[in-house]
Design an enzyme around this catalytic site. Sequence first.
Site, PDB file in Angstrom:
ATOM      1  N   HIS A  12     -13.134  14.564  39.804  1.00 40.32           N
ATOM      2  CA  HIS A  12     -12.279  13.819  40.727  1.00 40.32           C
ATOM      3  C   HIS A  12     -12.231  14.493  42.086  1.00 40.32           C
ATOM      4  O   HIS A  12     -11.768  15.617  42.207  1.00 40.32           O
ATOM      5  CB  HIS A  12     -10.851  13.599  40.213  1.00 40.32           C
ATOM      6  CG  HIS A  12     -10.394  12.187  40.497  1.00 40.32           C
ATOM      7  ND1 HIS A  12     -10.075  11.766  41.760  1.00 40.32           N
ATOM      8  CD2 HIS A  12     -10.285  11.107  39.686  1.00 40.32           C
ATOM      9  CE1 HIS A  12      -9.765  10.485  41.702  1.00 40.32           C
ATOM     10  NE2 HIS A  12      -9.896  10.044  40.474  1.00 40.32           N
TER      11      HIS A  12
ATOM     12  N   ASN B 266     -21.267   9.583  38.555  1.00 41.01           N
ATOM     13  CA  ASN B 266     -20.464   8.398  38.242  1.00 41.01           C
ATOM     14  C   ASN B 266     -20.969   7.242  39.121  1.00 41.01           C
ATOM     15  O   ASN B 266     -20.944   7.337  40.349  1.00 41.01           O
ATOM     16  CB  ASN B 266     -18.993   8.722  38.527  1.00 41.01           C
ATOM     17  CG  ASN B 266     -18.070   7.553  38.259  1.00 41.01           C
ATOM     18  OD1 ASN B 266     -18.380   6.420  38.611  1.00 41.01           O
ATOM     19  ND2 ASN B 266     -16.931   7.831  37.666  1.00 41.01           N
TER      20      ASN B 266
ATOM     21  N   HIS C  48     -16.994   4.283  34.207  1.00 43.34           N
ATOM     22  CA  HIS C  48     -15.567   4.183  33.882  1.00 43.34           C
ATOM     23  C   HIS C  48     -15.198   2.698  33.875  1.00 43.34           C
ATOM     24  O   HIS C  48     -14.643   2.193  34.850  1.00 43.34           O
ATOM     25  CB  HIS C  48     -14.760   4.948  34.930  1.00 43.34           C
ATOM     26  CG  HIS C  48     -13.330   5.164  34.576  1.00 43.34           C
ATOM     27  ND1 HIS C  48     -12.659   6.322  34.880  1.00 43.34           N
ATOM     28  CD2 HIS C  48     -12.427   4.381  33.957  1.00 43.34           C
ATOM     29  CE1 HIS C  48     -11.404   6.241  34.455  1.00 43.34           C
ATOM     30  NE2 HIS C  48     -11.243   5.056  33.906  1.00 43.34           N
TER      31      HIS C  48
ATOM     32  N   GLU D 253     -15.953   6.933  30.415  1.00 45.06           N
ATOM     33  CA  GLU D 253     -14.557   7.334  30.598  1.00 45.06           C
ATOM     34  C   GLU D 253     -13.647   6.120  30.488  1.00 45.06           C
ATOM     35  O   GLU D 253     -14.039   5.020  30.881  1.00 45.06           O
ATOM     36  CB  GLU D 253     -14.330   7.847  32.018  1.00 45.06           C
ATOM     37  CG  GLU D 253     -15.127   9.007  32.446  1.00 45.06           C
ATOM     38  CD  GLU D 253     -14.913   9.279  33.949  1.00 45.06           C
ATOM     39  OE1 GLU D 253     -15.290  10.368  34.365  1.00 45.06           O
ATOM     40  OE2 GLU D 253     -14.398   8.407  34.678  1.00 45.06           O
TER      41      GLU D 253
HETATM   42  N1  PXP Z   1     -13.208  11.813  36.261  1.00 44.83           N
HETATM   43  C1  PXP Z   1     -12.401  10.764  36.015  1.00 44.83           C
HETATM   44  C2  PXP Z   1     -11.585  10.777  34.771  1.00 44.83           C
HETATM   45  C3  PXP Z   1     -12.353   9.664  36.885  1.00 44.83           C
HETATM   46  O1  PXP Z   1     -11.546   8.626  36.627  1.00 44.83           O
HETATM   47  C4  PXP Z   1     -13.165   9.664  38.024  1.00 44.83           C
HETATM   48  C5  PXP Z   1     -13.163   8.483  38.945  1.00 44.83           C
HETATM   49  O2  PXP Z   1     -13.625   7.362  38.269  1.00 44.83           O
HETATM   50  C6  PXP Z   1     -13.987  10.788  38.249  1.00 44.83           C
HETATM   51  C7  PXP Z   1     -13.979  11.847  37.359  1.00 44.83           C
HETATM   52  C8  PXP Z   1     -14.884  10.883  39.433  1.00 44.83           C
HETATM   53  O3  PXP Z   1     -14.092  10.984  40.587  1.00 44.83           O
HETATM   54  P1  PXP Z   1     -14.750  10.781  42.009  1.00 44.83           P
HETATM   55  O4  PXP Z   1     -15.184   9.355  42.089  1.00 44.83           O
HETATM   56  O5  PXP Z   1     -13.640  11.112  42.961  1.00 44.83           O
HETATM   57  O6  PXP Z   1     -15.901  11.722  42.111  1.00 44.83           O
END
Ligand code: PXP
Length: 237
Positions: free
Chosen positions: A190, A7, A43, A70
Amino acid sequence: MTKLSVNVNKIATLRNSRGGNTPNLIQVAKDIQNFGGQGITIHPRPDQRHIRYQDAHDLKPIVETEYNIEGNPIPKFMELVLEVKPTQVTLVPDAEDAITSNAGWDTIKHKDFLKEVISEFKKNDIRTSIFVDPVAEMIEGAALTGADRIELYTEDFASEYAKGNKNAIEPYALCAKQATELGIGVNAGHDLSLDNIAFFKENIPGLLEVSIGHALISESIYLGLENVVNMYLHRLK
Ligand code: PXP
């Protein structure tokens, strides 16, 4: 095999803080793929505070691995995804002012809405995934929406694991098994990090993809992006 989708929101946050083009998001996405990353996730949020809608278009021709977008399927987001046509769209019920995603879908309450949105993306050959908490009823509900995959919301696992509570993996393992039996693929994301990813992977059967941003970019400040991507790939083997 579990794919690592990086991400890159935090790269855009850093870029936007100065108003120029450093760091260059497109170059970073190319480099991540050259280092072995198997996907790029963005995202975009309605206020475009990190990823801008234009970034979603600019990344399209250079993402040769899996492209995952996302977001909350408000009309503006749906229009963007249908124009860009990524590999996968991950639907997230995030409030406009949320700092980050903080809950999965209530797949029972929002079944009809999700079904409609998912069918629109599927008609356009975009794989669909929905963000859910590790709760059996929500997985059952997810199966009824027609989603191809779920993304398990791993914040609770990550915070409990950091406190030494390894049992926090149990609901995730059960839900992953349930999803697989229902014919739904399993992604997760996440707060996954170099500290917890190996344990998570070992205990989740059939984990197809993890999307990782905050920790991976933070770890890269000390260890370098190429090293960190490779450390994740090693732990995901
Ligand atoms: N999945 C979703 C749906 C998210 O909103 C995020 C954060 O944008 C992530 C995964 C990735 O999370 P992290 O930045 O904590 O690795």
